[in-house]
Design an enzyme around this catalytic site. Structure first.
Site, PDB file in Angstrom:
ATOM      1  N   GLU A   1      -1.686  -0.040   4.507  1.00  0.00           N
ATOM      2  CA  GLU A   1      -1.160  -2.081   4.886  1.00  0.00           C
ATOM      3  C   GLU A   1      -0.849  -1.894   3.595  1.00  0.00           C
ATOM      4  OE1 GLU A   1      -3.827  -3.302   7.172  1.00  0.00           O
ATOM      5  OE2 GLU A   1      -3.547  -2.967   9.142  1.00  0.00           O
TER       6      GLU A   1
ATOM      7  N   GLU B   1      -3.850   1.943  14.741  1.00  0.00           N
ATOM      8  CA  GLU B   1      -5.071   1.043  15.049  1.00  0.00           C
ATOM      9  C   GLU B   1      -4.518  -0.543  15.353  1.00  0.00           C
ATOM     10  OE1 GLU B   1      -5.903  -0.672  11.015  1.00  0.00           O
ATOM     11  OE2 GLU B   1      -5.249   0.386  10.151  1.00  0.00           O
TER      12      GLU B   1
END
Ligand code: GLA
Length: 680
Positions: A142, A298
């Site tokens: 991320e 995710e």
């Protein structure tokens, strides 16, 4: 279809590992992302690597038939790094340092961070490039997640170099930034600062360039690691996990560099409408690499830990959101994380294996979903059949979000609302940028495209000339790519296809003040007679009252038809909604931003004009449909049971009974191939 999670075995004693593999098998797990935050365990000191534990767990997973998405571990540098090299730490605009003790404490431009990351990735890739368990590489994690912008000296130096590459001469930069305003003229690149804390409004083009620089800098980090992995002989695909519409990274640009798109999804279970925002993000991901499946790397099995309150997901909601992703092209359903942590910041975050044990709803749902995914055939065709496209553009987001505008607009919030107005009508939607290939769409919706490049304007205009229906709404085509006004007023780039210009933006008092008696806020385009003696029949525009918000632009109509006029406030009587036939197509302009119902109304009218219909009519708003090739996904995002008629074969049950009963958060994948029904 891959199924799995982030796996952090270093948080657990080795005795737990075989149990993990056994439980993974029980849950149908096929793939785990390993080592995402393992830098301090892999490299306890500079130049010292400890592979033994990683070798052991990779071999154990391999023996258990679990594939590995091997992370490069560079998202959280170990404490020894910052202790030895404090200059690698990032800073905010005030010059305050972000210290270690959390994660992501590194300046992306720091040459020291880059050297250390490169050393780690080189060693890791050389060791595991040929390991048969490794099927995917997960670079960093991320990018930019917590630290959107870094203003450190490392960033300053890299920003200067980036600007010099972009502009070559300081005069070109001075022109682009308009530095003759407020005596900002530079005589050398070495005088330039990132947009650090300043007495007042900072040069907007410098801020825009800093955002471009930040996105490019984070992408540079990805490319550096990717190239190291390739150079080590790795042949597996390489990815990094995106975060939907995430402000600092222009994923349109990033998409070309990753082999496969990966995305994370955390809609708010508190918000019964959050499935629409999730649909927006999933459609964006599908659009980044058209035609190619992507990976949901995710989501949570149940509650989160990082919102102010973190309620559980409703029973079945986790699977419904998984079905939503698959229906929009995902080939992996993965979670953060495999086993719930016992210590640390995220110990309240749900996982596949809950802290509360296996006699839990979470575990039962995890096992059930794993079993269902295992039954799915491969679904290579990810085409949505969408005939309507919605433009979403990062550069515009950065520019429109600047200060000193007629009114502050939340671009992402508006894009979500425009999308929701289409989504509530059960239409298939593709999300595109202004330079995309548009010929397949019957309608292109362009909301608040304040910054429009010459290339984007030419592409949208060519789309109209070739027969497309282009809908543009207020505060669009205001500035060029330098955030500068064009010669010729406003709406210059799209003037030929819209036939209108703007005299004034007509900022309104904020929507919450609409009730005030003298507010200029309420606007209608409904049934307004053109003048005395003229017919009072409704105009040839959307029926129903449309309430405008934020702006009531004063249009200068040149060669467009007026379909609706403002009825209230300062602009009463002036054109609000226009149409111009141009070439083989049509350009529509709406001089305000409607409320939610108005967006629905305008888009319902436009889609009907463009001949676009939902594949199934009459569905309630909480039921959504999506097409993936011949597969139609139907999802009930509510606790109210619902039945729907779809002719085809249920991919899981094999049922061809046309009436599908969808219980609370129920869903179905129906193959409509045999019916010949495909697309809208
Ligand atoms: C992000 C991160 C994970 C974890 C989750 C929690 O997606 O990538 O490491 O922190 O959020 O929701």
């Amino acid at each position: 279809m891959h199924y799995g999670a982030d796996y952090n075995p270093e948080q657990w004693p080795r005795e737990v590992w075989p149990d993990d593999v056994r439980l993974m098998q029980e849950a149908g797990v096929t793939l785990v992302s390993l080592g995402i935050f393992s830098w301090s365990r892999i490299q306890p000191a500079e130049g010292v690597f400890d592979w033994e534990w990683l070798d052991e767990i990779i071999d154990l997973l391999h023996a258990g038939g679990i594939q590995v998405d091997l992370a490069t571990a560079t998202a959280s540098p170990p404490p020894w790094a910052a202790a030895a090299y404090p200059e690698m730490l990032p800073q905010d605009a005030d010059g305050s340092t972000f210290w270690p003790g959390s994660r992501q404490a590194y300046a992306p431009s720091s040459p020291i961070y880059r050297r250390l990351a490169a050393e780690l990735v080189t060693a890791l890739a050389e060791r595991y490039a040929q390991h048969p368990a490794v099927v995917l590489w997960h670079v960093n994690n991320e990018y930019g997640c917590h630290l959107h912008y870094d203003f450190s000296d490392a960033a300053r130096d890299a920003f200067r170099a980036w600007l010099e590459r972009k502009y070559a001469t300081i005069d070109r930069l001075n022109h682009a930034w308009g530095t003759d305003f407020w005596s900002q003229r530079y005589t050398g690149f070495d005088q330039i600062q990132p947009p650090r804390k300043a007495p007042y409004s900072i040069n907007p083009t410098s801020v825009l360039d800093f955002k471009r620089f930040t996105s490019d800098t984070l992408l540079e980090l990805f490319v550096m690691e990717r190239d190291i992995i390739r150079a080590a002989g790795a042949a597996q695909p390489i990815t990094t996990n995106f975060m939907g519409a995430f402000p600092p990274a222009d994923y349109w640009k990033w998409a070309a560099e990753v082999d496969v798109i990966s995305d994370d999804n955390y809609p708010d279970p508190n918000d019964p409408e959050s499935f629409r925002g999730a649909a927006f993000a999933r459609e964006l991901m599908r659009g980044l690499k058209p035609g190619v499946p992507w990976l949901l790397t995710e989501q949570s099995t149940n509650a989160l830990n990082w919102r102010p309150t973190n309620p559980p997901k409703a029973p079945g909601q986790m699977a419904a959101l998984s079905a939503q992703a698959i229906g929009r092209g995902a080939d992996a359903i993965m979670f953060f994380q495999w086993r719930q942590s016992r210590r640390g910041s995220e110990k309240f975050h749900s996982a596949m294996v809950p802290q509360a044990g296996l006699e839990t709803r979470t575990w039962r749902e995890v096992v059930e979903l794993g079993g269902q995914l295992a039954q799915l055939p491969s679904l290579p065709d990810v085409s949505s059949g969408a005939r309507v496209a919605l433009v979403f553009d990062w550069e515009n987001w950065w520019a429109i979000g600047g200060r000193d505008h007629p009114i502050g607009l939340d671009y992402l919030g508006l894009a979500h609302r425009w999308h929701a107005a289409l989504h509530r009508q059960h239409l298939a939607i593709d999300i595109v940028n202004t330079t995309a290939e548009l010929s397949g769409y019957a309608l292109v919706v362009v909301p608040q495209q304040y910054l429009l490049t010459d290339e984007g304007a030419a592409n949208l205009s060519a789309y109209v000339q070739a027969g497309g229906n282009l809908f543009v709404s207020a505060f669009s085509d205001v500035v060029d790519e330098d955030d500068a006004f064009r010669e010729g007023g406003f709406l210059v780039g799209l003037r030929d296809v819209l036939g209108v210009a703007i005299e004034d933006f007509g900022a309104l008092v904020p929507p919450e003040a609409l009730t005030s008696a003298d507010s200029a806020g309420e606007i209608s385009t409904h049934a307004v007679p053109e003048g005395p003696g003229q017919s009072e029949a409704p105009l040839d525009g959307p029926a129903g009252r449309i309430v405008g918000q934020y702006l009531a632009e004063e249009l200068l109509v040149q060669d467009a038809e007026v379909l609706g006029r403002f009825t209230d406030g300062r602009t009463a009587g002036r054109a609000a909604f226009t149409r111009k036939r141009s070439g083989a197509g049509t350009g529509y302009y709406l001089a305000t931003i409607p409320d939610d119902d108005g967006m629905w109304e305008v888009l319902r009218w436009l889609t009907a004009e463009a001949g676009i219909r939902p594949e199934i009519e009459g569905l309630p708003e909480h039921v959504e449909i999506a097409r993936r090739g011949s597969i139609l996904t139907v999802i009930n995002h509510s606790a109210e049971p619902f039945s729907v008629t779809v002719i085809g074969t249920d991919l899981l049950s094999g049922s061809t009974e046309p009436v599908r009963e969808l219980g609370a958060f129920g869903w179905a994948f129906v193959d409509t191939q045999a019916t010949g029904q495909k697309g809208i």
